[in-house]
Design a protein around this motif. Structure first.
Motif, short mmCIF file in Angstrom:
data_model
loop_
_atom_site.label_atom_id
_atom_site.label_comp_id
_atom_site.label_asym_id
_atom_site.label_seq_id
_atom_site.Cartn_x
_atom_site.Cartn_y
_atom_site.Cartn_z
N PRO A 197 0.81 -1.23 0.00
CA PRO A 197 0.00 0.00 0.00
C PRO A 197 0.84 1.27 0.00
O PRO A 197 0.64 2.17 0.82
CB PRO A 197 -0.80 -0.14 1.30
CG PRO A 197 0.13 -0.87 2.23
CD PRO A 197 0.89 -1.83 1.34
N TYR A 198 1.78 1.37 -0.94
CA TYR A 198 2.67 2.52 -1.02
C TYR A 198 2.87 2.94 -2.46
O TYR A 198 2.71 2.15 -3.39
CB TYR A 198 4.04 2.18 -0.40
CG TYR A 198 3.96 1.64 1.00
CD1 TYR A 198 3.66 2.48 2.07
CD2 TYR A 198 4.16 0.28 1.26
CE1 TYR A 198 3.57 1.97 3.37
CE2 TYR A 198 4.07 -0.22 2.54
CZ TYR A 198 3.77 0.63 3.59
OH TYR A 198 3.66 0.11 4.86
N GLU A 199 3.26 4.19 -2.63
CA GLU A 199 3.50 4.73 -3.97
C GLU A 199 4.83 4.23 -4.53
O GLU A 199 5.70 3.77 -3.78
CB GLU A 199 3.51 6.26 -3.92
CG GLU A 199 2.17 6.88 -3.53
CD GLU A 199 2.24 8.40 -3.49
OE1 GLU A 199 3.32 8.96 -3.78
OE2 GLU A 199 1.21 9.02 -3.17
N ASN A 200 4.97 4.33 -5.82
CA ASN A 200 6.23 3.97 -6.47
C ASN A 200 7.38 4.79 -5.89
O ASN A 200 7.25 6.00 -5.69
CB ASN A 200 6.15 4.23 -7.98
CG ASN A 200 5.13 3.36 -8.67
OD1 ASN A 200 4.57 2.44 -8.08
ND2 ASN A 200 4.88 3.64 -9.94
N ALA A 233 8.77 4.97 -2.97
CA ALA A 233 8.54 5.61 -1.67
C ALA A 233 9.67 5.38 -0.67
O ALA A 233 9.79 6.14 0.30
CB ALA A 233 7.22 5.12 -1.08
N GLU A 275 6.90 -6.21 -6.46
CA GLU A 275 6.24 -5.16 -5.67
C GLU A 275 7.26 -4.40 -4.82
O GLU A 275 7.20 -3.17 -4.70
CB GLU A 275 5.17 -5.77 -4.76
CG GLU A 275 3.79 -5.77 -5.32
CD GLU A 275 3.25 -4.35 -5.51
OE1 GLU A 275 2.72 -3.77 -4.56
OE2 GLU A 275 3.36 -3.82 -6.64
N ARG A 307 9.09 -2.08 -6.94
CA ARG A 307 8.24 -0.93 -7.32
C ARG A 307 8.29 0.17 -6.27
O ARG A 307 8.34 1.36 -6.61
CB ARG A 307 6.79 -1.40 -7.53
CG ARG A 307 5.84 -0.27 -7.90
CD ARG A 307 4.40 -0.74 -7.96
NE ARG A 307 3.86 -1.13 -6.66
CZ ARG A 307 3.44 -0.27 -5.72
NH1 ARG A 307 3.55 1.04 -5.91
NH2 ARG A 307 2.95 -0.72 -4.57
N VAL A 308 8.26 -0.20 -4.99
CA VAL A 308 8.18 0.82 -3.93
C VAL A 308 9.54 1.35 -3.52
O VAL A 308 9.62 2.27 -2.70
CB VAL A 308 7.41 0.31 -2.69
CG1 VAL A 308 6.01 -0.12 -3.07
CG2 VAL A 308 8.16 -0.81 -1.97
N ARG A 357 13.06 3.35 -4.43
CA ARG A 357 13.60 4.33 -5.39
C ARG A 357 14.69 3.64 -6.21
O ARG A 357 15.26 2.63 -5.77
CB ARG A 357 14.18 5.53 -4.65
CG ARG A 357 15.39 5.20 -3.80
CD ARG A 357 16.15 6.45 -3.39
NE ARG A 357 17.26 6.12 -2.51
CZ ARG A 357 18.43 5.62 -2.93
NH1 ARG A 357 18.64 5.36 -4.21
NH2 ARG A 357 19.40 5.36 -2.06
#
Length: 200
Positions: free
Chosen positions: A105-108, A110, A132, A135-136, A138
């Motif tokens: 439940p986090y933005e790319n 983050a 996943e 994705r989160v 950097r």
């Protein structure tokens, strides 16, 4: 006993709390060893996936006193205990929430770093979960995996805990590469301890 051991996978109720307390104490040497390989800036934002009883969050908050540490776990009991364990810094330097590693439940981008201590055994789709995590993170962010068991032929725990899979270090390294991570490094500790680091 088998039903009690299921709380290793997803702690619930009284026995779940007992298991979490035991993990906080029993996994401390393994976690301390693995954390020596975590490279994060002083002001990093770090995600602990499968945060359990919150001991690793507490350790990272001490080791990186200028950083923010977020914990995520799919067990409500784990979330409660992690919040209690870190209540002094909750809302200022740390946060803990319920969530699934397959749909974090986090933005790319983050986080600067992510950790997974003693938890990949229970991820139903590790390849999807690793994607996943990437994705989160950097670009260039570090992913640290630490496991006490790394011999798939040893059924000591898998025979007791449903849904548990033990991976060799090479299997995990291959999964990381397939998920797009670079520079995967595998380190061996005592017994079957393994630590993997990779970059997003």
């Amino acid at each position: 006993m088998k039903s009690i051991f299921q709380n290793t996978r997803k702690p619930e109720g009284f026995w779940g709390r007992m298991i979490l307390r035991g993990m906080n104490r029993g996994h401390a040497p393994l976690s301390a060893w693995g954390m020596t390989y975590l490279r994060a800036a002083e002001n990093a934002c770090i995600l602990d996936i499968g945060c359990g009883g919150g001991a690793n969050i507490a350790r990272m908050l001490r080791l990186w006193p200028q950083s923010f540490v977020e914990g995520v776990d799919y067990s409500p009991e784990s979330v409660k205990m992690s919040r209690r364990k870190n209540k002094a810094l909750l809302g200022t330097r740390c946060a803990v929430r319920e969530g699934d590693v397959s749909a974090l439940p986090y933005e790319n981008g983050a986080f600067d770093a992510a950790t997974a201590f003693e938890t990949v055994y229970f991820w139903p789709e590790p390849a999807r979960a690793f994607a996943e995590v990437r994705r989160v993170l950097r670009p260039g962010g570090m992913f640290l995996i630490v496991c006490e068991g790394s011999d798939p032929a040893d059924a000591t725990w898998t025979s007791r805990i449903g849904g548990m899979t033990v991976y060799s270090g090479e299997e995990l390294r291959s999964l990381l590469q397939r998920a797009g991570f670079s520079e995967p490094v595998l380190r061996q500790g005592r017994k079957e301890w393994i630590c993997l680091t990779a970059r997003a």
